[in-house]
Design an enzyme around this catalytic site. Sequence first.
Site, PDB file in Angstrom:
ATOM      1  N   SER A 145       0.824  -1.123   0.006  1.00 28.68           N
ATOM      2  CA  SER A 145      -0.175   0.087  -0.053  1.00 28.68           C
ATOM      3  C   SER A 145       0.831   1.286  -0.002  1.00 28.68           C
ATOM      4  O   SER A 145       2.091   1.196   0.329  1.00 28.68           O
ATOM      5  CB  SER A 145      -0.814  -0.113   1.221  1.00 28.68           C
ATOM      6  OG  SER A 145      -1.575   1.168   1.591  1.00 28.68           O
ATOM      7  N   TYR A 158      -2.844  -0.153  10.515  1.00 25.56           N
ATOM      8  CA  TYR A 158      -2.818  -0.788   9.026  1.00 25.56           C
ATOM      9  C   TYR A 158      -1.483  -0.168   8.469  1.00 25.56           C
ATOM     10  O   TYR A 158      -0.909  -1.042   7.789  1.00 25.56           O
ATOM     11  CB  TYR A 158      -4.153   0.075   8.215  1.00 25.56           C
ATOM     12  CG  TYR A 158      -3.950  -0.443   6.861  1.00 25.56           C
ATOM     13  CD1 TYR A 158      -4.692  -1.496   6.582  1.00 25.56           C
ATOM     14  CD2 TYR A 158      -3.543   0.367   5.915  1.00 25.56           C
ATOM     15  CE1 TYR A 158      -4.945  -1.827   5.275  1.00 25.56           C
ATOM     16  CE2 TYR A 158      -3.709   0.154   4.571  1.00 25.56           C
ATOM     17  CZ  TYR A 158      -4.288  -1.014   4.300  1.00 25.56           C
ATOM     18  OH  TYR A 158      -4.548  -1.293   2.818  1.00 25.56           O
TER      19      TYR A 158
END
Length: 254
Positions: A145, A158
């Site tokens: 990501s 996250y």
Amino acid sequence: MHFDLFDLTGRTALITGSSLGIGFALAKGLAAHGAAVVVNGRDEARAEAAARAIREAGGEVVVSCFDVTDAEAVNAAIADIEAQRPIDILVNNAGMQFRTPLQDFPDDKWELLLKTNVTSAYLVGKAVAHRMIARGAGKIINIASVQSELARPGIAPYTATKGAIRNLTKGMATDWARHNIQANAIAPGYFKTPLNQALVDDPAFTAWLEKRTPAGRWGEVEELIAAAVFLAGKGSSFINGHTLYVDGGITASI
């Protein structure tokens, strides 16, 4: 002359978490380039629906529903798939998100994020790599990501998991490159997916994102397919441990 650097005919690809969102788009894309795909998800009905859509588009597909965070389930499922066909390409895509300020973050959600986003890639990657090592070939693509590189308020855990995926990818490459296994990662920016639906529906966030991203917009999941096909094919034979950011320039800009 047939240009085959992006041809996946005769290859089998397992994509975890591929019943919707990015995983589904990648499964469709790899199938369109000739791969037989194994759709995986926790919801069997949703996975079967995804498989039907790929089949209707002309792709070869089977379904394997197993818990990617459970070592015993992973090992059994990989053994079952491999009994039918070798897994040439693995895409570790399964993931989840939970948003809240770090000081208020529930401990059980921290553990769940680690299991879903990191442990799954470790367990499935290791199980598949054992067979790839024996065959002397394989492609592993981990879904990282922009949060592998950057942080944003409210998603610190996250961000930690996606940073771990980036370095796990380097570790996989370091250990397995000698066996002709290429392990790389794709790091999406902000894409319109079910995981991001709350942000997509927030006009203030979308306005911020459009200003923050040089491309000036959300990504469309289909824009990730070419990166996956490249990393799954012959053209990436000497690329290893790399994280490819597909993010409209967001990590290049301040």
